[in-house]
Design an enzyme around this catalytic site. Structure first.
Site, PDB file in Angstrom:
ATOM      1  N   THR A 156       8.134   0.156  -2.119  1.00 34.06           N
ATOM      2  CA  THR A 156       8.002   0.873  -3.448  1.00 34.06           C
ATOM      3  C   THR A 156       8.965   2.145  -3.441  1.00 34.06           C
ATOM      4  O   THR A 156       9.166   2.914  -2.237  1.00 34.06           O
ATOM      5  CB  THR A 156       6.735   1.303  -4.082  1.00 34.06           C
ATOM      6  OG1 THR A 156       6.077   0.310  -4.253  1.00 34.06           O
ATOM      7  CG2 THR A 156       6.828   2.113  -5.289  1.00 34.06           C
ATOM      8  N   ARG A 184       0.572 -10.510 -11.089  1.00 33.06           N
ATOM      9  CA  ARG A 184      -0.185  -9.249 -10.452  1.00 33.06           C
ATOM     10  C   ARG A 184       0.510  -7.979 -10.884  1.00 33.06           C
ATOM     11  O   ARG A 184       1.731  -8.100 -10.908  1.00 33.06           O
ATOM     12  CB  ARG A 184      -0.337  -9.529  -9.172  1.00 33.06           C
ATOM     13  CG  ARG A 184      -0.966  -8.185  -8.389  1.00 33.06           C
ATOM     14  CD  ARG A 184      -0.028  -7.229  -7.781  1.00 33.06           C
ATOM     15  NE  ARG A 184      -0.561  -6.403  -7.024  1.00 33.06           N
ATOM     16  CZ  ARG A 184      -0.107  -5.339  -6.598  1.00 33.06           C
ATOM     17  NH1 ARG A 184       1.195  -5.061  -6.791  1.00 33.06           N
ATOM     18  NH2 ARG A 184      -0.508  -4.241  -5.860  1.00 33.06           N
ATOM     19  N   VAL A 185      -0.067  -6.915 -11.549  1.00 32.29           N
ATOM     20  CA  VAL A 185       0.409  -5.546 -11.781  1.00 32.29           C
ATOM     21  C   VAL A 185      -0.219  -4.724 -10.833  1.00 32.29           C
ATOM     22  O   VAL A 185      -1.510  -4.600 -10.831  1.00 32.29           O
ATOM     23  CB  VAL A 185       0.274  -5.200 -13.250  1.00 32.29           C
ATOM     24  CG1 VAL A 185       0.676  -3.933 -13.210  1.00 32.29           C
ATOM     25  CG2 VAL A 185       0.781  -6.241 -14.048  1.00 32.29           C
ATOM     26  N   GLY A 186       0.396  -3.817 -10.014  1.00 30.28           N
ATOM     27  CA  GLY A 186      -0.295  -2.905  -9.276  1.00 30.28           C
ATOM     28  C   GLY A 186      -0.188  -1.532  -9.893  1.00 30.28           C
ATOM     29  O   GLY A 186      -0.282  -1.477 -11.342  1.00 30.28           O
ATOM     30  N   THR A 206       2.602   5.340  -3.210  1.00 33.32           N
ATOM     31  CA  THR A 206       3.248   4.215  -2.658  1.00 33.32           C
ATOM     32  C   THR A 206       2.058   3.539  -1.716  1.00 33.32           C
ATOM     33  O   THR A 206       1.556   4.349  -0.916  1.00 33.32           O
ATOM     34  CB  THR A 206       4.744   4.077  -2.042  1.00 33.32           C
ATOM     35  OG1 THR A 206       4.929   2.748  -1.160  1.00 33.32           O
ATOM     36  CG2 THR A 206       4.792   5.476  -0.973  1.00 33.32           C
ATOM     37  N   GLY A 207       1.832   2.539  -1.762  1.00 33.84           N
ATOM     38  CA  GLY A 207       0.775   1.949  -0.867  1.00 33.84           C
ATOM     39  C   GLY A 207       0.181   0.601  -1.457  1.00 33.84           C
ATOM     40  O   GLY A 207       0.801   0.100  -2.623  1.00 33.84           O
ATOM     41  N   GLY A 209      -1.454  -1.144  -3.994  1.00 27.70           N
ATOM     42  CA  GLY A 209      -1.866  -0.466  -5.275  1.00 27.70           C
ATOM     43  C   GLY A 209      -3.171  -0.866  -5.916  1.00 27.70           C
ATOM     44  O   GLY A 209      -3.426   0.285  -6.556  1.00 27.70           O
TER      45      GLY A 209
HETATM   46  N1  ASP Z   1       2.262   0.420  -4.777  1.00 30.14           N
HETATM   47  C1  ASP Z   1       2.918  -0.897  -4.894  1.00 30.14           C
HETATM   48  C2  ASP Z   1       2.035  -1.831  -5.501  1.00 30.14           C
HETATM   49  O1  ASP Z   1       1.033  -1.913  -5.309  1.00 30.14           O
HETATM   50  C3  ASP Z   1       3.513  -1.204  -3.640  1.00 30.14           C
HETATM   51  C4  ASP Z   1       4.094  -0.340  -2.630  1.00 30.14           C
HETATM   52  O2  ASP Z   1       4.139   0.725  -2.756  1.00 30.14           O
HETATM   53  O3  ASP Z   1       4.803  -0.668  -1.746  1.00 30.14           O
HETATM   54  O4  ASP Z   1       2.428  -2.675  -6.108  1.00 30.14           O
END
Ligand code: ASP
Length: 290
Positions: A156, A184-186, A206-207, A209
């Site tokens: 992200t 899917r929505v994060g 980021t991480g 979600g």
């Molecule tokens: N946070 C993002 C999600 O879950 C993924 C990411 O940070 O790479 O969609």
């Protein structure tokens, strides 16, 4: 004049991978962003500009670098927030638009709604005249270079900024997690989870979600600072500890109203870069802060 800018390219950096291109890209952006802030550009414009550049590079799992969902298509999420009046715009599971952050900014600028999803988000982006993807399989071909589908590389992108008028803004854009189910929505497009800006702090996460959503991570940094009188470093660390409690790895970037910068992570590394009126540009992936 006080100003600050932090950008990230995701907290899923894997040891042993060469991130030279990403580091060069982030250095270029952080230097150009510094000039923009120094010249008096607004934080929300600089955030949108930086994220659009990160999306277009194809170097991260966002915009052009996005990975496919379980049916092979590409659904992207993005959000952006303007601190003082908490105006925000977000798009979820948007398809066929080159820059999801521009679509989110169009929602913010329009002002009637905060979030648009799916076909509606796409319709609004087209109505705003935003560029469309021709052939998705060709445009999003970069995801192959991010590794196999089994890899978990959070790529992200995001930006937070404080401008010379003292205004904070934050934004985030993603192709989502690898192997995600269609629909899917994060956390990324959810105001308060993946992105938050108010008069106290601007945050982009980021991480994993799902864990950031359970922790309502981005807003919780502000809540801890305002209600708990916690400083930015402790607030960010406490929020990441909460995310960990929900079995989430990742990181976040944050700037407070005084221009203090924080960019912690609990994964192996996080692609990140920062600059301020008192700090020369720094670009990091695995290395700790100076
Ligand atoms: N946070 C993002 C999600 O879950 C993924 C990411 O940070 O790479 O969609």
């Amino acid at each position: 004049m006080t100003y600050a800018l932090v950008i990230h390219g995701g907290a899923g950096a894997r040891p042993g991978t060469d991130y030279t291109k990403q580091k060069q890209d982030m250095l270029r952006l952080i230097i150009a962003g510094q000039t923009m802030l120094d010249e008096g550009r607004s934080s929300v414009d600089v955030v949108a500009w930086a994220i659009e550049e990160l999306e277009a590079s194809g170097l991260y799992v966002a915009g052009k670098g996005s990975a496919p969902h379980s049916l092979g298509g590409f659904e992207l999420d993005a959000s952006i927030m303007h601190g003082p009046d908490r105006r925000a715009g977000a798009v979820a599971a948007i398809e066929g638009i080159i820059s999801p952050i521009k679509a989110a900014k169009a929602v913010l600028d329009d002002g009637r709604h905060v979030m648009l999803a799916g076909a509606g988000a796409q319709f609004a982006a087209k109505a705003a005249g935003l560029a469309e993807v021709g052939d998705p399989q060709e445009y999003y071909s970069e995801h192959i270079s991010h590794g196999s589908k089994e890899d978990v590389d959070h790529g992200t992108v995001g930006a937070v900024a404080l401008d010379t008028n003292g205004i904070l803004a934050a934004g985030t854009s993603t192709g989502g997690t690898f192997n995600k189910l269609v629909g899917r929505v994060g956390d990324t497009p959810i105001i308060g989870s993946g992105t938050w800006a108010d008069e106290t702090v601007a945050v982009s996460c980021t991480g994993l979600g799902e864990a950031f959503m359970r922790a309502n991570a981005a807003y919780d940094v502000s809540a801890r600072m305002r209600y708990g009188k916690t400083d930015i470093d402790h607030a960010c660390q406490q929020v990441l500890d909460e995310v960990k409690r929900f079995e989430g790895d990742g990181g976040l970037i944050a700037i407070d109203a005084k221009g203090n910068i924080c960019m912690p992570y609990n994964s192996d590394g996080m692609k990140r870069a920062a600059v301020s009126n008192v700090m020369s540009p720094v670009v990091r992936v695995f290395e700790p802060e100076p």
